[in-house]
Write a protein that holds these residues in place. Structure first.
Motif, short mmCIF file in Angstrom:
data_model
loop_
_atom_site.label_atom_id
_atom_site.label_comp_id
_atom_site.label_asym_id
_atom_site.label_seq_id
_atom_site.Cartn_x
_atom_site.Cartn_y
_atom_site.Cartn_z
N ASP A 1 0.87 -1.19 0.00
CA ASP A 1 0.00 0.00 0.00
C ASP A 1 0.90 1.23 0.00
O ASP A 1 1.76 1.36 0.88
CB ASP A 1 -0.87 -0.06 1.27
CG ASP A 1 -1.90 1.06 1.38
OD1 ASP A 1 -2.13 1.78 0.39
OD2 ASP A 1 -2.49 1.19 2.48
N HIS B 1 -1.37 2.38 9.32
CA HIS B 1 -1.94 1.12 9.82
C HIS B 1 -0.97 -0.03 9.65
O HIS B 1 -0.05 0.02 8.83
CB HIS B 1 -3.22 0.81 9.03
CG HIS B 1 -3.04 0.93 7.54
ND1 HIS B 1 -2.66 -0.12 6.75
CD2 HIS B 1 -3.14 2.01 6.70
CE1 HIS B 1 -2.56 0.29 5.49
NE2 HIS B 1 -2.83 1.58 5.42
N GLU C 1 2.51 7.95 1.12
CA GLU C 1 2.44 6.73 1.93
C GLU C 1 3.47 5.71 1.46
O GLU C 1 3.71 5.57 0.26
CB GLU C 1 1.04 6.10 1.80
CG GLU C 1 0.88 4.77 2.53
CD GLU C 1 -0.51 4.16 2.39
OE1 GLU C 1 -1.20 4.48 1.40
OE2 GLU C 1 -0.89 3.38 3.26
N GLU D 1 1.29 7.17 6.52
CA GLU D 1 0.66 7.97 5.46
C GLU D 1 0.16 9.34 5.94
O GLU D 1 -1.03 9.52 6.15
CB GLU D 1 -0.47 7.19 4.78
CG GLU D 1 -1.45 6.47 5.66
CD GLU D 1 -2.51 5.74 4.81
OE1 GLU D 1 -3.00 6.30 3.84
OE2 GLU D 1 -2.81 4.58 5.17
N ALA E 1 2.09 0.75 7.37
CA ALA E 1 1.93 1.77 6.34
C ALA E 1 1.86 3.12 7.07
O ALA E 1 1.03 3.30 7.96
CB ALA E 1 0.66 1.53 5.54
N HIS F 1 -5.52 -3.48 5.87
CA HIS F 1 -5.65 -2.68 7.09
C HIS F 1 -5.73 -3.58 8.31
O HIS F 1 -6.65 -4.38 8.44
CB HIS F 1 -6.90 -1.79 7.02
CG HIS F 1 -6.81 -0.74 5.96
ND1 HIS F 1 -7.84 -0.45 5.11
CD2 HIS F 1 -5.80 0.09 5.62
CE1 HIS F 1 -7.47 0.52 4.29
NE2 HIS F 1 -6.23 0.86 4.57
MG MG Z 1 -2.86 2.87 3.73
#
Ligand code: MG
Ligand code: MG
Length: 270
Positions: free
Chosen positions: A109, A173, A237, A206, A204, A180
């Motif tokens: 991600d 996250h 991110e 962001e 992640a 997630h």
């Molecule tokens: Mg994300």
């Protein structure tokens, strides 16, 4: 394996996450080069879709709570979760593109903000400060630390750069066998709190920054998050992990090696 709700990945699983991260990095590279006046956000979505498929990966965005695209395209005052469609990008716009991919069940991600042609200096600066905050957050993570060390570093970096709104309603996250997962990684807060940063954790980070207030609202499409005051926003991110040797940015083409070196952080990838 889970430790108090936090998924701890094996080295082999981290390798799969690196494969997913490289697909995402490749997609964002192609998208960055495809952004120009006249292109629609739906066309960008198709480009991402083709890239993900060409790599033998699948999209984690498509169908996520019914999301219709493989990327989120958020233009100007849109912060995150914009839906690709007929909107035509114009010279002077900025677009935040969020993209994810799955390889062998493991997720990546990442997001970036791209200028469409020429944008004002204050907008270029917003983008630079947001990306810097992302890297400062990643750089603050080390084995034995805590999740909120990242949050604190993001906030400190932004505060040092000037007057920006830090969007608080959306966070980074945990990521792994799902896009997630716990723990949340807020973009502000005191250090030394939250889950311990251990090997096999993947997060992640962001930051989402605005040129105005941090207040947001969601449009009637139930997805697109915009700033309440109409000021523009940027979003960067990356997915990263920590190894015995250092930090590995799984969604950066070079694993983060160059940028981490500038920041004096040991590179933990290969
Ligand atoms: Mg994300
Ligand atoms: Mg994302």
């Amino acid at each position: 394996m889970f430790d108090r709700g936090v998924e701890i990945k094996t080295p082999a699983q981290i390798e799969s996450m690196r494969s997913a991260g490289l697909v995402v990095a490749g997609a964002l590279d192609v998208l960055r080069r495809s952004v120009r006046p006249g292109v629609t956000t739906a066309e960008l979505d198709t480009i991402a879709r083709d890239h993900i498929r060409s790599q033998g990966a699948t999209s984690n965005f498509l169908g996520y709570h019914g999301f219709p695209g493989v990327i989120c395209t958020s233009v100007n005052d849109e912060v995150v979760h914009g839906i690709p469609g007929p909107r035509v990008l114009r010279d002077g716009d900025i677009i935040s593109i969020d993209c994810g991919a799955i390889v062998d069940g493991w997720h990546g991600d990442a997001a970036t903000t791209v200028a469409v042609g020429e944008v004002p200096t204050e907008v270029t600066e917003l983008m630079r400060v947001t990306e810097e905050a992302l890297w400062q957050g990643i750089a603050a993570a080390s084995l034995g630390g805590r999740v909120s060390d990242i949050s604190h570093a993001v906030e400190t970096s932004v505060d040092a750069a000037g007057e920006y709104g830090i969007v608080e309603g959306y966070t980074g996250h945990g990521i792994g066998s799902a896009m997630h997962q716990p723990p949340n990684v807020p973009n502000y807060g005191r250090p030394g709190r939250g889950h311990k940063l251990v090997k096999g954790l993947a997060l992640a980070v962001e930051p989402m920054l605005t040129l105005g207030s941090s207040d947001t609202r969601t449009l009637a499409d139930d997805w697109t998050v915009v700033t309440s005051d109409g000021e523009w926003a940027a979003h960067y991110e990356h997915t990263f992990t920590l190894t015995d040797r250092g930090t590995w940015v799984l969604t950066a083409m070079d694993g983060g090696e160059a940028r981490l070196a500038e920041l004096g952080i040991p590179f933990g990838g290969h």
